[in-house]
Design a protein around this motif. Structure first.
Motif, mmCIF file in Angstrom:
data_model
loop_
_atom_site.group_PDB
_atom_site.id
_atom_site.type_symbol
_atom_site.label_atom_id
_atom_site.label_comp_id
_atom_site.label_asym_id
_atom_site.label_seq_id
_atom_site.Cartn_x
_atom_site.Cartn_y
_atom_site.Cartn_z
ATOM 1 N N SER A 30 0.857 -1.192 0.000
ATOM 2 C CA SER A 30 0.000 0.000 0.000
ATOM 3 C C SER A 30 0.885 1.231 0.000
ATOM 4 O O SER A 30 2.045 1.176 0.421
ATOM 5 N N ARG A 32 0.812 5.865 0.169
ATOM 6 C CA ARG A 32 0.079 7.116 0.358
ATOM 7 C C ARG A 32 1.001 8.275 -0.002
ATOM 8 O O ARG A 32 2.220 8.144 -0.022
ATOM 9 N N HIS A 38 -4.913 9.002 2.744
ATOM 10 C CA HIS A 38 -5.403 7.646 2.967
ATOM 11 C C HIS A 38 -4.509 6.644 2.241
ATOM 12 O O HIS A 38 -3.947 6.952 1.185
ATOM 13 N N TRP A 39 -4.407 5.461 2.805
ATOM 14 C CA TRP A 39 -3.644 4.391 2.172
ATOM 15 C C TRP A 39 -4.368 3.896 0.923
ATOM 16 O O TRP A 39 -5.574 3.733 0.931
ATOM 17 N N GLN A 40 -3.615 3.658 -0.132
ATOM 18 C CA GLN A 40 -4.128 3.087 -1.373
ATOM 19 C C GLN A 40 -3.514 1.700 -1.530
ATOM 20 O O GLN A 40 -2.287 1.560 -1.627
ATOM 21 N N THR A 63 4.255 9.166 -4.209
ATOM 22 C CA THR A 63 4.267 8.330 -3.008
ATOM 23 C C THR A 63 5.309 8.840 -2.023
ATOM 24 O O THR A 63 6.456 9.090 -2.398
#
Length: 131
Positions: A30, A32, A38-40, A63
């Motif tokens: 993940s 961000r 928010h975490w992707q 990122t």
């Protein structure tokens, strides 16, 4: 491979209790872009016979933070099922692994490669920035 606009990530796992790579551990990646973002979830992989994830997804441009989530409990459950019947699974309780998941979060900068090895055993782990 990273470009000047992105960072890249790789990892591997060594099972220090067995002295060999940990094969078949699921790893999720993940990212961000900033502490408040928010975490992707970007995707995942599983470790190969050498304990490496060679096909983790690329990081998006911008990122700043990365998280690797390692699902270690299924690995240790399978390992225990293959162990001898008279070997104790856990000295103190009925659980086979103290840390069922390991989540590692770290900061990145564009253009850099980050190799993050996980040294693992049923009752502890350590990580470091490798090369």
């Amino acid at each position: 491979m990273s470009t000047s606009a992105t960072a890249s990530v790789s990892t591997h796992i060594l099972d220090t209790s067995a002295g060999r790579p940990a094969e078949g551990v699921a790893v999720q990646l993940s990212a961000r872009s900033g502490r408040a973002a928010h975490w992707q979830a970007l995707g995942g992989s599983a470790t190969d016979a050498d304990g490496r994830c060679k096909d983790l997804p690329a990081l998006p441009e911008g990122t700043t933070h990365v998280r690797l989530d390692f699902a270690v409990e299924p690995y240790f459950e399978e390992k225990q099922a293959d162990a001898q019947q008279d070997a104790p699974a856990n000295r103190d309780s009925g659980a086979g692994v103290f840390f069922p998941e390991v989540a590692i979060t770290f900061a990145v900068v564009p253009g850099e490669h980050y190799h993050v090895p996980l040294l693992l055993n049923p009752f502890g782990y350590s990580v470091y920035r490798g090369s």
